[in-house]
Scaffold this active site. Structure first.
Site, PDB file in Angstrom:
ATOM      1  N   GLU A 123      16.817 -12.325  26.201  1.00 26.44           N
ATOM      2  CA  GLU A 123      17.607 -13.112  25.257  1.00 26.44           C
ATOM      3  C   GLU A 123      19.003 -12.500  25.106  1.00 26.44           C
ATOM      4  O   GLU A 123      19.152 -11.273  25.116  1.00 26.44           O
ATOM      5  CB  GLU A 123      16.896 -13.087  23.896  1.00 26.44           C
ATOM      6  N   LYS A 159      15.358 -22.205  20.871  1.00 25.88           N
ATOM      7  CA  LYS A 159      14.643 -21.308  19.959  1.00 25.88           C
ATOM      8  C   LYS A 159      14.439 -21.945  18.579  1.00 25.88           C
ATOM      9  O   LYS A 159      15.380 -22.471  17.984  1.00 25.88           O
ATOM     10  CB  LYS A 159      15.439 -20.004  19.822  1.00 25.88           C
ATOM     11  N   CYS A 167      11.770 -14.300  21.532  1.00 23.57           N
ATOM     12  CA  CYS A 167      11.886 -13.226  20.534  1.00 23.57           C
ATOM     13  C   CYS A 167      11.123 -13.461  19.225  1.00 23.57           C
ATOM     14  O   CYS A 167       9.899 -13.400  19.205  1.00 23.57           O
ATOM     15  CB  CYS A 167      13.362 -12.929  20.274  1.00 23.57           C
TER      16      CYS A 167
END
Ligand SMILES: *[C@@H]1O[C@H](CO)[C@@H](O)[C@H](O)[C@H]1NC(C)=O
Ligand SMILES: *[C@@H]1O[C@H](CO)[C@@H](O)[C@H](O)[C@H]1NC(C)=O
Ligand SMILES: *[C@@H]1O[C@H](CO)[C@@H](O)[C@H](O)[C@H]1NC(C)=O
Ligand SMILES: *[C@@H]1O[C@H](CO)[C@@H](O)[C@H](O)[C@H]1NC(C)=O
Ligand SMILES: *[C@@H]1O[C@H](CO)[C@@H](O)[C@H](O)[C@H]1NC(C)=O
Length: 510
Positions: A81, A181, A214
């Site tokens: 990321e 995300k 993440c």
């Protein structure tokens, strides 16, 4: 039948650490822990030209890694990321770094073969050519912009959405998937997409993969949902993970996640020890090669053979497993009982003196602790509805203070989520208030059985030893209302043993 057999083999492997290779397919995967070249003043405005010049430094490194990976027969490579632009941008200052990314459900596009189809897609072009030239699936994280109509009530005032997006290219360079995300981690530069996306893409060598980013890994949506509801057994995981001991260091938690759910997790982290970012891995139910290095400033290409998991052990987290167990599992249970009695044998029948209980903060949560005393013992400590137990035995004369902690409550710092945790931790010093602080080294060898009466079935067992060594449990599972984990004969000092339970249904409660 085949699926059953495969599952049987996998179960065997999980339960008793036999590594069965017969009958399983493997593919070679790579994750690159990347020391992203950063913009020294990310909050200052820059032009598109300057942004491209900056990102080129990172793209050149990606290109080099793809070449190295292709020499090793890698079929799929994952980059972390924020790997192309870095951190700490504002909504305005990241804008020149963003590219429009078409919706692959609507259009087919190979940027390498058709670079001018969309304007301002220089980064997509290069990533696509890398995948094509290296003949491998390639996953990278980048910034996406998407114009919106101000009549759309969700459209930001500047007339565009900005997303933290993973892009997936196949081995010919076709853009085959993107994922925006969902669980942003205080990322002011980005917008949360309107709906959560469950992105799945297919490969000829290993079937389907799911993807998330993440912070997503700490929530039910989309992470656990992809696995449990969509049956995905392989996950691509770009991350910029800031390590936090005792319970959420990258390799510690990522391995626990993969192992609890019985999946492959391809985790690529940033390499910036100065920001506590390191720890990438290829976590499989069998083996989990990983990289963790706080000393070197170099990147690391981690390459490993990964078994193709075709069937999900869907009931793995369910309470009913031990009840509906096969003869094999019964046998396992027998062994566990034996181990348990061994551990408990000769143990001082210890009635916990109420005076010994203390409170200390561990990762911002107020844990109830009980110190370990003596070379062996049997302790219980409770928090709300969760009671945690440990039966332990030192392999040496105790050198350091350890404590058993329990927490059952809503975590509210740096994210809101409900936890149920039982943790045996090495304290940072000899005072009680150091229990729960970050520790990396330990010398005490401790055999233990740790268990608790959890109300959630999502429990991630972690065993962390000195110098970030990860151990697999000897046994784990449900025994009536208790979830337990056992470990004996470790060769390194114990830093943390935890049952990190997440009660997802309660995440949204106040
Ligand atoms: C990003 O911000 C954090 C906190 O504000 C700071 O500690 C860190 O040095 C910054 N990193 C960069 C690369 O600017
Ligand atoms: C393709 O790969 C070769 C070596 O593997 C490299 O020399 C060349 O620059 C690459 N071309 C592109 C367009 O990436
Ligand atoms: C797994 O189990 C859950 C809950 O029992 C169910 O909703 C889900 O559809 C199952 N998933 C698969 C892939 O079978
Ligand atoms: C933790 O909880 C205990 C018991 O409720 C309380 O006495 C103590 O003040 C709390 N500690 C902190 C740091 O909040
Ligand atoms: C866990 O055990 C304690 C003590 O026996 C009990 O008070 C508590 O209700 C139990 N929790 C659950 C969820 O059963």
């Amino acid at each position: 039948m085949e699926a059953f057999c495969l599952r049987w083999v996998l179960l065997l492997a999980w339960q008793c650490c036999i590594i069965p290779v017969q009958g399983l397919d493997f593919y070679t995967a790579a994750v690159y822990e990347h020391p992203a070249v950063l913009n020294p003043s990310p909050k200052d405005p820059s032009t598109r030209e300057e942004a491209l010049k900056h990102m080129q430094k990172n793209l050149d490194i990606y290109q080099e890694q793809v070449h190295l990976a292709s020499k090793q027969g890698v079929k799929i490579i994952v980059f972390p990321e924020d790997g192309l632009h870095g951190f700490n941008f504002t909504r305005a200052s990241i804008f020149p770094y963003l590219e429009p990314i078409p919706d692959i459900n609507v259009v087919e596009w190979n940027p390498c073969l058709n670079p001018t189809a969309y304007r301002g897609t220089e980064v997509l072009y290069q990533l696509s050519c890398m995948a094509r030239n290296g003949s491998m699936y390639l996953i990278a994280n980048m910034g996406e912009r998407q114009a919106c109509e101000l009549s759309d009530p969700q459209c930001p005032l500047d007339g565009r959405f900005q997303f933290n997006t993973n892009v997936v290219f196949d081995s010919e360079g076709n853009l085959i998937a993107k994922y925006q995300k969902w669980n942003l981690y205080f990322e002011d530069a980005y917008d949360k997409p309107k709906t959560v996306q469950h992105v799945i893409f297919h490969t000829p060598f290993a079937g389907k993969f799911g993807i998330f980013t993440c912070f997503d890994i700490l929530f039910y949506e989309p992470a656990v949902s992809l696995i449990e509801r969509y049956g995905v057994t392989q996950i691509i995981f770009p991350t910029a993970w800031v390590n936090q001991l005792p319970l959420l260091s990258s390799v510690e938690f990522h391995q626990a996640f993969a192992s609890a759910l019985g999946i492959n997790l391809l985790a690529a982290n940033q390499h910036h020890p100065e920001y506590k970012m390191t720890g990438s891995g290829i976590y499989t139910p069998f083996d989990f090669p990983y990289y963790y290095n706080m000393k070197s400033s170099e990147g690391k290409l981690l390459v490993a053979k990964v078994p193709v998991i075709t069937s999900i052990r869907n009931h793995s987290l369910e309470q009913s497993e031990s009840q509906t167990s096969s003869a094999f599992l019964q046998e396992q249970k027998g062994e566990v009982m034996q181990e348990q009695t061994d551990l408990l044998k000769n143990s001082v029948s210890h009635v916990d003196g109420a005076g010994e209980i203390f409170h200390a903060l561990m990762m911002f949560d107020n844990y109830t602790f009980l110190p370990l005393t003596g070379v062996q013992g049997n302790l219980q400590v409770c928090s709300n509805n969760l009671c945690c137990h440990v039966a332990y035995k030192y392999g040496n004369t105790p050198n350091n203070l350890y404590a058993l902690g329990a927490f059952d409550g809503l975590h509210t710092v740096h994210g809101i989520y409900y936890l149920q945790v039982c943790a045996l931790v090495k304290c940072a010093g000899s005072e009680y208030d150091t229990c729960g602080q970050s520790v990396v080294d330990a010398s005490d060898i401790i055999d233990f059985k740790l268990w608790g009466n959890f109300s959630t079935r999502y429990i991630y067992p972690e065993i962390l030893a000195s110098e970030m060594k990860i151990y697999r449990a000897d046994s784990k599972g449900w025994n009536n209302n208790d979830f337990y984990v056992t470990k004996k004969g470790m060769s390194a000092g114990l830093v943390t043993a935890a049952l990190y339970g997440k009660w997802y249904e309660k995440d949204s409660s106040p």
